[in-house]
Design a protein around this motif. Structure first.
Motif, short mmCIF file in Angstrom:
data_model
loop_
_atom_site.label_atom_id
_atom_site.label_comp_id
_atom_site.label_asym_id
_atom_site.label_seq_id
_atom_site.Cartn_x
_atom_site.Cartn_y
_atom_site.Cartn_z
N ALA A 268 28.64 42.44 28.55
CA ALA A 268 27.25 42.96 29.00
C ALA A 268 27.32 43.47 30.32
O ALA A 268 26.35 44.00 30.61
CB ALA A 268 26.35 41.50 29.33
N SER A 269 28.34 43.93 30.93
CA SER A 269 28.29 44.74 32.17
C SER A 269 29.83 45.50 32.20
O SER A 269 30.87 45.01 31.87
CB SER A 269 28.23 43.76 33.25
N PRO A 270 29.75 46.33 33.01
CA PRO A 270 31.18 47.25 33.25
C PRO A 270 32.11 46.30 34.09
O PRO A 270 33.52 46.10 33.83
CB PRO A 270 31.08 48.52 34.05
N GLU A 271 31.63 45.22 34.85
CA GLU A 271 32.63 44.23 35.62
C GLU A 271 33.17 43.44 34.34
O GLU A 271 34.45 42.99 34.76
CB GLU A 271 31.72 43.35 36.38
N HIS A 272 32.61 43.13 33.60
CA HIS A 272 33.43 42.20 32.24
C HIS A 272 34.45 43.03 31.87
O HIS A 272 35.64 42.61 31.53
CB HIS A 272 32.48 41.73 31.18
N LEU B 133 33.13 43.25 42.94
CA LEU B 133 33.46 42.07 42.62
C LEU B 133 34.23 41.63 43.86
O LEU B 133 34.24 40.30 44.14
CB LEU B 133 34.76 42.27 41.53
N ALA B 134 34.66 42.46 45.08
CA ALA B 134 35.00 41.75 46.04
C ALA B 134 34.11 41.86 47.42
O ALA B 134 34.43 41.74 48.55
CB ALA B 134 36.06 42.66 46.79
N GLY B 135 32.67 41.43 46.84
CA GLY B 135 31.67 41.60 47.75
C GLY B 135 31.21 42.54 48.55
O GLY B 135 30.80 42.49 49.66
N GLN C 180 44.04 45.50 43.02
CA GLN C 180 43.07 44.93 41.95
C GLN C 180 42.59 43.48 42.37
O GLN C 180 42.98 43.28 43.50
CB GLN C 180 43.91 44.98 40.88
N VAL C 181 41.36 43.33 41.72
CA VAL C 181 40.58 42.27 42.06
C VAL C 181 40.71 41.35 40.69
O VAL C 181 40.24 41.92 39.67
CB VAL C 181 39.09 42.66 42.41
N HIS C 182 41.22 40.03 40.86
CA HIS C 182 41.24 39.13 39.82
C HIS C 182 40.12 37.84 40.28
O HIS C 182 40.39 37.31 41.09
CB HIS C 182 42.76 38.53 39.75
N VAL C 183 39.21 37.87 39.09
CA VAL C 183 38.16 36.72 39.38
C VAL C 183 38.85 35.48 38.89
O VAL C 183 39.20 35.32 37.58
CB VAL C 183 37.08 37.27 38.80
N VAL C 184 38.51 34.40 39.64
CA VAL C 184 39.10 33.03 39.28
C VAL C 184 37.74 32.18 38.67
O VAL C 184 36.79 32.18 39.63
CB VAL C 184 39.90 32.23 40.06
N GLY D 233 48.98 43.34 47.37
CA GLY D 233 47.80 43.74 47.83
C GLY D 233 46.56 43.42 46.91
O GLY D 233 45.61 43.60 47.41
N ASP D 234 46.96 42.80 45.86
CA ASP D 234 45.81 42.42 44.81
C ASP D 234 45.33 40.92 45.62
O ASP D 234 45.76 40.35 46.41
CB ASP D 234 46.49 42.11 43.55
N VAL D 235 43.74 41.03 45.21
CA VAL D 235 43.18 39.90 45.82
C VAL D 235 42.65 39.09 44.63
O VAL D 235 42.22 39.38 43.39
CB VAL D 235 41.73 40.48 46.72
N LEU D 236 42.60 37.67 44.99
CA LEU D 236 42.21 36.87 43.86
C LEU D 236 40.95 36.11 44.56
O LEU D 236 40.84 35.73 45.87
CB LEU D 236 43.14 35.36 43.44
N ILE D 237 39.79 36.11 43.58
CA ILE D 237 38.45 35.64 44.25
C ILE D 237 37.97 34.59 43.32
O ILE D 237 37.78 34.77 42.17
CB ILE D 237 37.61 36.83 44.42
N ALA D 238 37.54 33.36 43.96
CA ALA D 238 36.95 32.21 43.27
C ALA D 238 35.69 31.97 44.01
O ALA D 238 35.46 31.96 44.94
CB ALA D 238 37.94 31.01 43.44
N ARG D 239 34.62 32.32 43.00
CA ARG D 239 33.20 32.12 43.44
C ARG D 239 32.73 30.87 42.99
O ARG D 239 33.01 30.24 41.98
CB ARG D 239 32.64 33.44 42.79
#
Length: 298
Positions: A143-147, A192-194, A203-207, A221-227
């Motif tokens: 439903a969004s480009p972030e997906h 995605l990284a706020g 790159q940003v990997h969403v958990v 250098g990649d970032v893992l983000i848990a929201r």
């Protein structure tokens, strides 16, 4: 040959290659390993003006030469493209200025390049893996480009290429695909990284809770983000560090960055108040290959 015909040929060839090479069609495709399994000599070295080269059996192949200066996403795509030349029994090919973002669909690609390019998409993004990723990310409906960006991170593919392939799979209509293709991946990463500014190749990997038992393929250098409320890393194994550049956001989050110390797969536990149990995932280093394939990691 138009692109529709190229994709029909390539889709069949990629499915057969998955079967013959023992590829799990439900998850991330290890393309460098597939090059080895297919019996090609694999090499990678810095090449300022080339993406890659395929040497056919008629020219002392089969072999592939990849540009070691490419980031991992572009190198994975190039490896799949060169493998496509081999699977489709093409002649030796030197791939230089064939950027789909610049020349997609304008009729200037030779037929063998069209089918190799289409093969790369179908090989790296098999339908079962796409559907499984979308189910985890957005209950199956992007439903969004972030997906789409998050799906690309699961598959190890480019954002633009993933948008196009979702249209090929009829999971995204043409109008939305055109609109989303215009959005910069850098803007999506920052979102995605706020709102943080990230290095060009980071790159940003969403958990999320749906990430449980998944493998995250990431480079330094990649970032893992848990929201989520109370999001926290239970512990950070070697090769992962707290991301100190994370900006404050309205939504609580825990963030970690992959470091050069990550050499072996690292198990990461993440908890959040709304999750039934801590999420456990495995972070795997996936960096551009260099040298000969005997020293490439599997």
């Amino acid at each position: 040959m138009n692109w529709g015909v190229a994709h029909r040929i390539a889709g069949i060839a990629a499915a057969q290659a998955h079967r013959d090479l023992g590829i799990d069609r439900n998850s991330y495709v290890p393309v460098h390993q597939a090059v080895k399994t297919a019996g090609l000599v694999g090499m990678a070295q810095p090449m300022p003006r080339l993406f890659g080269v395929y040497f056919s059996p008629a020219d002392n192949g089969p072999a592939v030469l990849l540009n070691a200066n490419l980031n991992i996403v572009t190198q994975r795509h190039t490896a799949a493209h060169e493998l496509g030349h081999h699977i489709l029994h093409h002649r030796t090919a030197v791939d230089d200025d064939l950027s789909p973002a610049l020349r997609w669909g304008n009729g200037s690609w030779p037929d063998e390049e069209k089918t190799a390019e289409a093969f790369a998409a179908w090989f790296l993004m098999p339908r079962p893996a796409v559907l499984a990723g979308l189910d985890r990310i957005c209950q199956g409906q992007p439903a969004s480009p972030e997906h789409v960006y998050r799906l690309a991170r699961e598959l190890g593919t480019s954002y633009a290429g993933t948008v196009r392939h979702l249209q090929n799979l009829r999971l995204l209509n043409a109008d939305r695909a055109r609109q989303w293709a215009k959005i910069s991946p850098a803007a999506l990463r920052s979102s995605l990284a706020g709102g943080a500014a990230l290095p060009a190749d980071a790159q940003v990997h969403v958990v999320t809770a749906a990430s449980h038992l998944q493998r995250v393929h990431a480079d330094a250098g990649d970032v893992l983000i848990a929201r989520g409320a109370g999001a926290a890393f239970v512990s950070l194994p070697k090769g992962l560090a707290r991301w100190t550049d994370a900006p404050p956001t309205a939504e609580p989050a825990a963030a970690a960055v992959v470091t050069d110390e990550l050499s072996e797969p690292a198990v990461l536990d993440v908890s959040a108040a709304g999750w039934k149990e801590p999420v456990q995932l495995t972070v795997v280093r996936d960096a551009p290959r260099a040298g000969v394939h005997d020293v490439w990691p599997d």
